[in-house]
Design an enzyme around this catalytic site. Structure first.
Site, PDB file in Angstrom:
ATOM      1  N   ALA A 258       0.839  -1.166   0.014  1.00 27.60           N
ATOM      2  CA  ALA A 258      -0.063  -0.016  -0.095  1.00 27.60           C
ATOM      3  C   ALA A 258       0.931   1.225   0.108  1.00 27.60           C
ATOM      4  O   ALA A 258       1.940   1.258   0.402  1.00 27.60           O
ATOM      5  CB  ALA A 258      -0.994   0.005   1.189  1.00 27.60           C
TER       6      ALA A 258
ATOM      7  N   GLY B 125       0.473  -5.170   1.273  1.00 35.35           N
ATOM      8  CA  GLY B 125      -0.412  -5.324   0.293  1.00 35.35           C
ATOM      9  C   GLY B 125      -0.058  -6.236  -0.916  1.00 35.35           C
ATOM     10  O   GLY B 125      -0.917  -6.859  -1.693  1.00 35.35           O
TER      11      GLY B 125
ATOM     12  N   GLU C 220       3.444  -5.387   7.882  1.00 37.30           N
ATOM     13  CA  GLU C 220       2.560  -4.347   8.752  1.00 37.30           C
ATOM     14  C   GLU C 220       2.752  -4.296  10.105  1.00 37.30           C
ATOM     15  O   GLU C 220       2.624  -3.125  10.457  1.00 37.30           O
ATOM     16  CB  GLU C 220       1.114  -4.625   8.245  1.00 37.30           C
ATOM     17  CG  GLU C 220       0.533  -4.607   6.936  1.00 37.30           C
ATOM     18  CD  GLU C 220       1.080  -5.813   6.084  1.00 37.30           C
ATOM     19  OE1 GLU C 220       1.720  -6.509   6.284  1.00 37.30           O
ATOM     20  OE2 GLU C 220       0.419  -5.703   5.006  1.00 37.30           O
TER      21      GLU C 220
ATOM     22  N   GLU D  19      -0.515  -9.670  -0.092  1.00 35.81           N
ATOM     23  CA  GLU D  19      -2.030 -10.106   0.093  1.00 35.81           C
ATOM     24  C   GLU D  19      -2.652 -10.130  -1.198  1.00 35.81           C
ATOM     25  O   GLU D  19      -3.674 -11.103  -1.013  1.00 35.81           O
ATOM     26  CB  GLU D  19      -2.666  -8.951   1.023  1.00 35.81           C
ATOM     27  CG  GLU D  19      -2.155  -8.959   2.480  1.00 35.81           C
ATOM     28  CD  GLU D  19      -2.739  -7.925   3.187  1.00 35.81           C
ATOM     29  OE1 GLU D  19      -2.653  -6.620   3.276  1.00 35.81           O
ATOM     30  OE2 GLU D  19      -3.613  -8.097   4.347  1.00 35.81           O
TER      31      GLU D  19
END
Ligand SMILES: NC(=O)c1ccc[n+]([C@@H]2O[C@H](COP(=O)([O-])OP(=O)(O)OC[C@H]3O[C@@H](n4cnc5c(N)ncnc54)[C@H](O)[C@@H]3O)[C@@H](O)[C@H]2O)c1
Length: 704
Positions: A63, A104, A127, A107
């Protein structure tokens, strides 16, 4: 700006290329492009499957963290929406990974129907290091794919694994062999999925979760295992709860729980603090006068003068980074002792299983002990770590000036002497810099880079580069007495000593500071560093103290009693043979109480709050002076210094961030009150007063 997403066809496979330099962050334009490319391919009857891969040096670093604070991360398509679209696609989606695939960027692959990777690709969910949990299904899909314990380890440590390990664990389905093309392999995998009609989804897997359901004690054991390392942090425990939810709840409920947890963590003060530290590390590399075009010297050979406590540790830093290093002493016995200590340090790491015997030998082979001072002449950098004595250092730098190459960096590890005065004895003060390591030098991550008046931008840039290579966080500061780190430490330790004269005891103060999140309090730290070291520092600092200012003599008395700290088994505390656990000592308490009497101080109960504020605000106050005097360019540099030099809890963001978070006006008002009661050491710094008056913060402060 070029399009962040491209779509090409290879037969019946739609190849989607993510191209959002430099790290393929999953920003809104990229998410939108990916959603549209998938939708177009789903509508196209000639497309039967997809491959997603990235241009550039990595798949994706995840992200765009800056979107967290602007709210753009919440704009549709959000990452969870996009990931659901991929997982639900009736046409198989294969992801092709290279470089780095984290956050991300990991993910999204977890929701694809197959994963192909280049060996060496770093895959993970870091994270937790930002004080959050993975928020797009990472905690739900990873345990389904690799099992609960490996997933806990990966998510709670935040450490990425390489593709080979990910392949062993079942996260990566296929590794690309030498000579194979990543995208071609992924296209083949996609074609095979089409042919077989299979559409494997992580969400449908339950076999590995079922195994974990058989061992309900697993989570408590894991919490116990991380208790020490994770003390005070919220995010590691939030990650565990999410993985627990994956085991205990249906997929969609687990996903919703993860999302709630993510949103809660994201707005927590801890996460703000940890994100601040993340950006502070990047910011610290920006230094006045040093630009991207500033030339750098690549360090291939190093030399360290002095193989004592610091020199030995510094030599290890180079060897650990694969850089050959010579260490010199003027006598054989001292050299042998120093090398023995280095060998002992490595052997202890081997005994703990953190280093192989083979690596120990190859690191030792990079350290060349020598008595020949002149042999350092071919080094790219020489770091002087001899006794803290100006005459000796001047002599050493005069000799270095005569033999070192013109472009060599000449550094001193002095902790208190004037770098400009040392540089002035050379014909090239622009090549001289302070490189202030912290003890133990091979362990502590802070490197205070002391910029002399004449230090060149090239030398600073090379020093910053070197700090990263040897695994340190380099922070540039200017020349002043004690530089930034120790200068801020003194008022902190000094308030602790005044507090014990007024009624507190060392164990109470150390407890308060420990509970705040430091690994130890000021008295434990003093015992670790050695009370003889502090005594010596006072011998040269004390004569400059204005006589109307208060002085605490208890530390001097302990020194005179031969209580030097851990090394003599007695200091502020006493220590049992072979143990580092501090035990309160009645002898010290008697000395403290007697001193209060002699000073005519009536001992009183001191609250934990007063202890915390007296110690911490005093150091923040000194930080404000350091900024005002231009010794440091920005408050976040001081935060890094305290986090990496003294173990200030990262989840509180460092002392200056902490001051902002409790309110600069509160810090100022408290300091004013302390100043009235306790005298001049606690006089609020002009910058603190200015910020409080103007409603400013340290974060927004810039040098005028
Ligand atoms: N100890 C700390 O915590 C710490 C932290 C940061 C910086 N420093 C600074 O690092 C420097 C070294 O401190 P230390 O704690 O390692 O001291 P130390 O006494 O452990 O080591 C100094 C070494 O230098 C050697 N030496 C003396 N003269 C020499 C010469 N002419 N040529 C080669 N070697 C010589 C000595 O034999 C000794 O082994 C000092 O400037 C100190 O202020 C110390």
């Amino acid at each position: 700006m070029s399009d962040p997403v491209r779509f090409d066809r290879r037969g019946a496979v739609g190849v989607i290329t993510l191209d959002n330099p430099p790290v393929n962050a999953l920003s809104l334009p990229l998410r939108t492009g990916l959603r549209d490319a998938l939708a177009a391919g789903l509508d196209d009857p000639e497309i039967e499957a997809f491959v997603i891969h990235s241009a550039g040096r990595m798949f994706s670093a995840g992200a765009d963290i800056r979107e967290f604070d602007t709210g753009v991360a919440g704009e549709s398509p959000t990452l969870p929406e996009l990931i659901a679209q991929i997982e639900d696609s009736p046409k198989p989606v294969v992801v092709a990974l290279h470089g780095t695939a984290v956050g991300g960027g990991c993910e999204l692959p977890l929701a694809c129907h197959a994963r192909v990777a280049v060996p060496g690709t770093r895959i993970g969910l870091p994270e937790v290091t930002l004080g959050i949990v993975p928020g797009a299904g990472g905690t739900q899909r990873l345990p389904r794919l690799i099992g609960v314990l490996p997933a806990l380890e990966a998510i709670v440590s935040g450490k990425p694994m390489d593709a080979e390990r990910a392949h062993e664990l079942g996260l990566v389905d296929e590794l690309v062999m030498d000579g194979q093309d990543l995208v071609e392999v992924a296209v083949e995998v996609a074609e095979r999925l089409v042919e077989s009609g299979a559409l494997p989804k992580a969400r449908d897997r339950d076999d590995l979760l079922a195994e974990a359901r058989e061992q309900p004690e697993l989570f408590e054991q894991f919490r116990a295992k991380i208790a020490r390392r994770a003390r005070g942090f919220e995010a590691p425990y939030a990650c565990i709860e999410c993985v627990e939810a994956a085991v205990q709840r249906p997929f969609d409920e687990g996903l919703a729980f993860e999302r709630e947890t993510f949103v809660r963590c994201r707005s927590s003060l801890q996460s703000k603090a940890q994100r601040h530290v993340f950006f502070a590390e990047r910011e610290a590399r920006r230094v006045r006068g040093v630009g991207p075009d500033t030339a750098k010297l690549t360090i291939q050979r190093a030399a360290v003068l002095g193989c004592g406590t610091m020199g030995g540790g510094i030599a290890m830093c180079f060897a650990n980074a694969g850089i050959p290093v010579r260490v010199t002493e003027s006598e054989q016995a001292a050299l042998d002792r120093g090398m023995e200590k280095i060998r002992g340090n490595y052997a202890a790491t081997v005994a703990k299983g953190r280093l192989s015997a083979e690596d120990m030998e190859s690191r030792l082979a990079l350290i060349e002990p020598t008595l020949d001072f002149d042999s350092v002449s071919d080094a790219d950098i020489v770091i002087e770590a001899v006794f803290e004595d100006m005459a000796l250092k001047k002599d050493i730098f005069t000799r270095l000036d005569a033999i070192c190459r013109p472009d060599a960096i000449m550094a001193t590890n002095t902790s208190s002497l004037d770098v400009d005065e040392i540089a002035a004895v050379t014909s090239r003060p622009e090549q001289v810099v302070g490189l202030h390591f912290f003890s133990p030098a091979n362990v502590m991550r802070l490197l205070e880079i002391v910029r002399g008046e004449r230090t060149s931008p090239e030398v600073l840039s090379s020093a910053l580069d070197l700090s990263r290579r040897i695994g340190k966080v380099g922070v540039v500061v200017g020349v002043c007495d004690a530089f930034a780190a120790n200068r801020m430490l003194y008022p902190y330790a000094q308030q602790a000593q005044f507090l014990i004269e007024e009624g507190a005891l060392p164990e109470q103060i150390d407890r308060v500071i420990y509970e705040f999140g430091f690994p130890m309090g000021p008295f434990g730290l003093g015992d670790l560093a050695g009370l003889d070291v502090g005594w010596r520092v006072r011998q040269h600092r004390e004569p400059t103290r204005p006589k109307h200012l208060r002085y605490s003599s208890i530390a001097d008395r302990l020194y005179e009693m031969g209580r030097y700290g851990q090394k003599t088994g007695k200091g502020w505390f006493r220590y049992e043979e072979g143990s580092r656990a501090p035990i309160p000592d009645p002898e010290v308490e008697q000395l403290i109480v007697r001193t209060s009497e002699e000073l005519g101080i009536e001992r009183r109960d001191i609250s934990d709050e007063e202890i915390l504020e007296r110690c911490l605000f005093a150091l923040v106050n000194e930080g404000a002076r350091v900024l005002d005097e231009g010794i440091s360019e920005r408050a976040s540099d001081l935060d890094l210094i305290w986090i990496y030099g003294y173990g200030f809890p990262r989840y509180r963001g460092g002392p200056m961030f902490y001051a902002d978070s409790v309110g600069v006006d509160h810090v100022y008002a408290t300091m004013q009150r302390f100043h009235e009661v306790h005298g001049d050491w606690l006089e609020p710094a002009p910058l603190l007063e200015r910020l409080a008056r103007e409603g400013g913060t340290f974060a927004d402060w810039t040098p005028s």
